[in-house]
Scaffold this active site. Structure first.
Site, mmCIF file in Angstrom:
data_model
loop_
_atom_site.group_PDB
_atom_site.id
_atom_site.type_symbol
_atom_site.label_atom_id
_atom_site.label_comp_id
_atom_site.label_asym_id
_atom_site.label_seq_id
_atom_site.Cartn_x
_atom_site.Cartn_y
_atom_site.Cartn_z
ATOM 1 C CG ASP A 1 -2.306 0.585 0.841
ATOM 2 O OD1 ASP A 1 -2.328 1.752 0.404
ATOM 3 O OD2 ASP A 1 -3.327 -0.107 0.973
ATOM 4 C CG HIS B 1 -4.301 2.233 -2.139
ATOM 5 N ND1 HIS B 1 -4.299 2.998 -0.992
ATOM 6 C CD2 HIS B 1 -5.600 2.127 -2.514
ATOM 7 C CE1 HIS B 1 -5.554 3.336 -0.676
ATOM 8 N NE2 HIS B 1 -6.362 2.831 -1.594
ATOM 9 C CD GLU C 1 -10.001 3.938 -1.070
ATOM 10 O OE1 GLU C 1 -10.844 4.462 -0.339
ATOM 11 O OE2 GLU C 1 -8.969 3.423 -0.629
HETATM 12 C C1 ACM Z 1 -11.014 -0.432 0.393
HETATM 13 O O1 ACM Z 1 -11.523 -0.446 1.532
HETATM 14 N N1 ACM Z 1 -10.386 0.638 -0.063
HETATM 15 C C2 ACM Z 1 -11.118 -1.559 -0.486
#
Ligand code: ACM
Ligand code: ZN
Length: 756
Positions: free
Chosen positions: A190, A261, A324
């Site tokens: 991440d 991420h 995201e």
């Molecule tokens: C997530 O909670 N961004 C998959």
């Protein structure tokens, strides 16, 4: 009650009444308790193939649990035996995890076609044996025929935001095994850390596994420390974990996040970004703007990484993230814009889809499949991809309708980083409110799907994001007891109407957790409260209860700590003036819960009729307009309850004060929590009226003014003969670029309109 006593009490109870309940979680599909007992003692033999992992596992577990050291033999005529029987040839009609347990006075027979089934049976058997050091254990005679409903019974763990040791990861796998989960989703990369050694790119861990500080407190406070933090798993350690899980019939699904991420990777290899960097490994939680740039070199880089990942993890699915991913860098990147032209992509969502489809082709060519978060639906789903639905179940429904496999993991029921009790009594969490009863009510197969479409629902999983979870004990606290509820949901034997029965079994499992020194939340013992309008008068009614019974609550009204000598709760409290109520649940004189504390602010609008032009949304509708005048101010730090939430729409509330009166002051509370997509409104106006025909504007506040007073807006006035107060609050609109949830509708959260 000791667990032993409970056990016999239940046994007696069952034989006498229900014939069908032992404290098993998940509850088996069918079970008949019969007359008679089987004695487990040191002479009992385990009859199985000597090299059977299952037999050795059972032998070791019984020894740890009871101290009894049973022998494994290949055949025996002895009087007390546990027989592990594999059907030969393997019966094609038996699913992999199907098993029977038959207990008669001399024999306990486990039958399965596959080792998976035998392993599941052993978990059931271990729950039938108390954790006690004794000579003899008496088990009831019974027949169990059991198999699960869903094939993906998952638990996820984020080891990127905080790093967890191999030892703890193995423990976590043991917890999964105890409750018959079969999938461990290991979140390994991440923005804030890259945790898996990749031989070809050593800087991923030399640089990407370490950050020079972390957030402290909640994201919304924007505070940091400057401590170096990090860690990673070597490939040998990964192999060790995978093998450990494999023995326990748990598939480890690795997650390598892309295209978003990705900042930890980009800190090590900035050439695969749009801007070239430099970057530092993320210190801030949330969503960062810098993402992988879809250049040829980036695909080569990611494919080389995936080649090593695929060699380490035998799972059918490789999780490639996909959630995201802000589009702002792609919008400003000449390479990305040019690629969109040559590939005839209409927007950046289609570019994301192009990205995922290229990765899918590569993974498919290696004989594996990809799974990704539900954003991978945007811009077109890759042909063979499975979808993990986290922003509700809608993404999962859409994917199943397109004949793609789905794992359900909606924030509403499956995010174990949310609060499970009153936030005042819980460690700092992400937000949200997901008590165990809510988890238990989850149905992974939405009613919207036809029987044919429903076949695409593989199952569900809970996600444990660790921004606010630093230690193994805290992880345990967040997963227990909620994973027990999810385990029964996934096994297919949950019945939300019989939550009390589940809870009864769950409380008996607390003593198992105590004996194994596993941490868990006792939030279910908490005194919970409900506030209601007081008919025909000012003030409110305050109802207290516990999950246990309505008896045993002591409370105070003067701010003092309640003891078992304080006032005994027997009926709803009438709250007619501002005061603080504190309540605790006592069992036999011992406090079983933390304090439930509620401050009341009783004012001119309390319990008055409120009409709302737009209805609130989602989980934030409870109490409707009354929430705005219930004497309880929404807690700014914790927003699970006592707030009305509006997704994309405005709050327009009119309050009828009942008669004409003088107004000196009006107030409203508003919340900002960008990490949860909650924004202060653009504008807010207070109005007053004598007769509902004509409203006079008292004052309007701009966004800047709202921000300046941190959402607590007060207006002093001097208005006579007022019967109606109106507040119009304009939603922020669309979440801006660079913020978590960019492009989605912002939430407006409001509470308590005070009139004095
Ligand atoms: C997530 O909670 N961004 C998959
Ligand atoms: Zn680019």
């Amino acid at each position: 009650m000791t667990s032993k006593f409970t056990f016999f009490f239940l046994l007696f109870f069952n034989i006498a009444f229900s014939q069908n309940s032992l404290p098993l979680i998940p509850q088996p599909k069918t079970m008949q308790i019969k007359d008679g007992n089987f004695s487990l003692k040191k002479e009992t033999l385990i009859v199985a193939d000597e090299d059977s992992f299952e037999a050795q596992y059972l032998q070791k577990a019984i020894q740890q649990q009871t101290g009894l050291q049973l022998k494994i033999v290949t055949a025996s005529k002895a009087d007390s035996k546990i027989i592990l029987k594999q059907m030969h040839p393997i019966d094609p009609y038996w699913s992999k995890e199907r098993y029977n347990i038959s207990i008669s006075p001399k024999e306990l027979i486990i039958t399965a076609s596959f080792n998976q089934g035998a392993f599941a049976a052993i978990q059931t058997l271990l729950q039938l044996i108390p954790l006690d050091k004794k000579e003899t254990f008496v088990l009831p005679c019974l027949n169990i025929h059991d198999e699960p409903k869903y094939t993906w019974r998952g638990m996820h763990l984020d080891c990127a935001r905080h790093f967890f040791s191999v030892d703890f990861v193995k423990k976590y796998i043991d917890y999964l095994a105890m409750y018959k989960f079969n999938t461990f989703h290991w979140h390994l990369t991440d923005d804030q850390g890259w945790r898996i050694e990749i031989k070809q790119y050593p800087k991923l861990t030399e640089v990407g596994a370490w950050r020079n500080g972390s957030m402290i407190g909640h994201y919304n406070e924007q505070r940091y420390d400057d401590k170096r933090y990090g860690g990673f798993y070597t490939q040998d350690q990964i192999k060790e974990v995978v093998a450990y899980a494999q023995q326990r019939h748990i598939t480890v699904v690795p997650e390598i996040e892309m295209p978003g991420h990705a900042v930890a990777a980009l800190a090590a290899y900035p050439q695969y970004s749009c801007t070239g960097g430099p970057f530092e490994v993320g210190k801030q939680w949330g969503v960062l703007d810098d993402v992988f740039c879809p250049k040829e070199e980036t695909f080569t880089f990611l494919e080389n990484i995936l080649t090593e990942v695929i060699a380490l993890f035998p799972s059918q699915y490789i999780h490639i993230g996909g959630d995201e991913c802000p589009k702002i860098r792609w919008k400003n990147c000449p390479h990305c814009q040019n690629l969109m032209k040559t590939e005839r992509l209409n927007d950046e969502h289609e570019l994301q889809s192009y990205f995922i489809q290229r990765i899918e082709k590569f993974v498919n060519a290696k004989g594996r499949k990809i799974i990704g978060w539900d954003e991978i639906l945007e811009g077109g789903l890759a042909p063979n991809a499975a979808v993990m639905s986290w922003r509700g179940t809608e993404g999962g429904i859409a994917a199943a309708k397109q004949k793609h496999y789905v794992v359900m993991s909606p924030g509403s029921h499956c995010y174990f980083d949310h609060y499970q009790g009153d936030p005042k009594n819980e460690p700092l969490a992400f937000g949200g409110y997901t008590p165990v009863e809510k988890v238990y009510s989850f149905n992974p197969t939405p009613k919207e799907l036809s029987t044919e479409e429903a076949k695409y629902i593989l199952g569900a999983q809970a996600n444990v994001w660790t921004e606010y979870i630093e230690t193994p004990k805290h992880v345990e606290y967040m997963i227990f007891p909620r994973m027990m509820a999810l385990s029964e949901v996934l096994w297919g034997t949950s019945n939300p109407e019989k939550y009390a029965d589940f809870q009864n079994r769950m409380i008996q499992h607390f003593s198992i957790l105590d004996k194994k020194a596993i941490n868990y939340s006792r939030a279910i013992f908490e005194v919970t409260a409900e506030v209601m309008p007081k008919p025909g008068g000012k003030g409110v009614l305050y109802l207290l209860k516990t999950n246990q019974s309505p008896i045993g609550i002591n409370y105070t009204t003067d701010g003092a700590q309640p003891t078992n000598q304080s006032k005994v709760y027997s009926q709803p409290l009438e709250i007619a003036k501002s005061q603080t109520i504190k309540a605790i649940y006592f069992e036999k004189g011992t406090a079983k819960s933390n304090i439930t504390e509620q401050q009341f602010h009783i004012h001119k609008a309390t319990s008055c009729l409120v009409s709302l032009q737009n209805q609130p949304n989602g989980n934030y509708t409870k109490g409707g307009g009354f929430t705005l005048v219930d004497g309880i101010k929404g807690d700014k730090a914790k927003f699970g309850q006592h707030w009305l939430g509006f997704s994309g729409t405005d709050l327009i509330a009119t309050i009828d004060l009942g008669n004409k009166q003088k107004i000196n002051r009006m107030e409203i509370g508003l919340l900002s929590s960008p990490s949860s997509w909650i924004y202060f409104p653009k504008k807010i106006t207070f109005w007053v009226s004598e007769d509902l025909m004509k409203f006079e504007e008292v004052k309007t506040f701009s966004l800047e003014e709202i921000q300046k007073c941190n959402g607590q807006i007060t207006v002093d006035c001097d208005k006579k003969n007022i019967q109606f107060v109106k507040v119009t609050v304009e939603n922020f609109g669309t979440i801006p670029d660079g913020q978590p949830g960019a492009g989605n509708k912002a939430w407006l959260f409001a509470d308590e309109i005070t009139v004095e």
